[in-house]
Scaffold this motif. Structure first.
Motif, short mmCIF file in Angstrom:
data_model
loop_
_atom_site.label_atom_id
_atom_site.label_comp_id
_atom_site.label_asym_id
_atom_site.label_seq_id
_atom_site.Cartn_x
_atom_site.Cartn_y
_atom_site.Cartn_z
N GLY A 44 51.40 -98.90 43.39
CA GLY A 44 50.37 -99.18 44.38
C GLY A 44 49.39 -100.24 43.93
N ARG A 45 49.14 -100.29 42.63
CA ARG A 45 48.17 -101.24 42.07
C ARG A 45 48.86 -102.25 41.16
NH1 ARG A 45 42.86 -99.49 42.37
NH2 ARG A 45 42.28 -100.23 40.29
N ALA A 46 50.16 -102.37 41.31
CA ALA A 46 50.95 -103.34 40.54
C ALA A 46 51.87 -104.07 41.51
CB ALA A 46 51.76 -102.63 39.46
N LEU A 47 52.28 -105.26 41.14
CA LEU A 47 53.15 -106.05 42.01
C LEU A 47 54.59 -105.63 41.80
CD1 LEU A 47 53.56 -108.33 44.02
CD2 LEU A 47 53.68 -109.92 42.07
N ILE A 48 55.18 -105.01 42.81
CA ILE A 48 56.59 -104.66 42.80
C ILE A 48 57.31 -105.67 43.68
CG2 ILE A 48 58.30 -102.87 43.26
CD1 ILE A 48 56.27 -102.16 41.07
N PRO A 49 58.23 -106.44 43.12
CA PRO A 49 58.87 -107.49 43.90
C PRO A 49 59.60 -106.95 45.13
CG PRO A 49 59.37 -107.73 41.56
CD PRO A 49 58.73 -106.38 41.73
N ALA A 50 59.46 -107.65 46.22
CA ALA A 50 60.22 -107.30 47.42
C ALA A 50 61.64 -107.82 47.28
CB ALA A 50 59.55 -107.91 48.66
N VAL A 51 62.56 -107.16 47.94
CA VAL A 51 63.95 -107.61 47.94
C VAL A 51 64.03 -108.97 48.61
CG1 VAL A 51 66.20 -107.18 49.01
CG2 VAL A 51 65.01 -105.33 47.83
N ASN A 52 64.71 -109.92 47.96
CA ASN A 52 64.88 -111.26 48.54
C ASN A 52 66.35 -111.63 48.54
OD1 ASN A 52 65.44 -111.87 45.86
ND2 ASN A 52 63.47 -112.86 45.50
#
Length: 212
Positions: A44-52
């Protein structure tokens, strides 16, 4: 030795009700299992990459064992998250309900761990897709908070809840079917009413800590 993976989905810190409830449960649970290993994964407070596009191309490469190095790099973080999930027998997810679903970071985490050939398999039987979950023997607990009332089972707004029911579906798809849900409702409603709901959730979590 029990191992529990804690996934926090709220963008809030100390002001997060779901996070606070989950950590309260964890404190009680650890007191009952002092030998247990705890791993926290912040989504929630970290950048989790979106699927690309690169992720999809690598994940569905026809010969996984022969993936080119750039494709392996595209999947490295996902591989880490999947290994993390496999290496724990219990999963604790805390999340608010945002706009009838879950925060984007938690959605991204789910997209990263639902992996063909790793957490589920796929075959065709006379042209009909057959899916096989590959995660077995794990238990999960979802601790969630909602701004209003009536989003739980039997509630008048149940049909609008695409948060914990969706998480149940996603977890079940990869083989985690032993899932409990504890919710506190009314965070945007009357303070006293919300306090009662939180107290009820805390009591429920106290009871679950003894059997989880």
């Amino acid at each position: 030795m029990s191992k529990i993976l804690v996934v926090h989905g709220s963008p809030r810190g100390d002001r997060s009700t779901s996070r606070r409830l989950a950590e309260g449960f964890l404190k009680t649970w650890q007191g009952l299992h002092p030998e247990a290993q705890v791993t926290r994964r912040e989504v929630g407070r970290a950048l989790i990459p979106a699927v690309n596009e690169a992720f999809v191309a690598a994940a569905f490469y026809p010969e996984p064992a022969a993936r080119p190095l750039p494709m392996q790099a595209d999947l490295a973080f996902s591989d880490q998250l999947v290994d993390e999930l496999f290496n724990h027998d219990r999963l604790l997810i805390s999340t608010p309900m945002y706009n009838f679903s879950v925060p984007s970071g938690l959605k991204a985490w789910v997209d990263q761990i639902v992996r063909l050939g790793l957490t589920f398999d796929h075959t065709l039987d006379n042209g009909v897709a057959q899916y096989t979950p590959l995660l077995q023997g794990k238990k999960a607990l979802i601790v969630t908070s909602r701004g209003g009332f009536g989003f739980g089972p039997g509630g008048e707004l149940q049909a609008l809840n695409h948060a914990d029911p969706w998480l149940r579906t996603a977890l079940g798809f990869v083989g985690i079917n032993d899932v409990a849900v504890v919710a506190a409702e009314g965070e945007e409603s009357a303070e006293r009413t919300f306090a009662v709901s939180v107290a009820e959730a805390e009591q429920h979590l106290l009871e679950l800590a003894r059997v989880f």
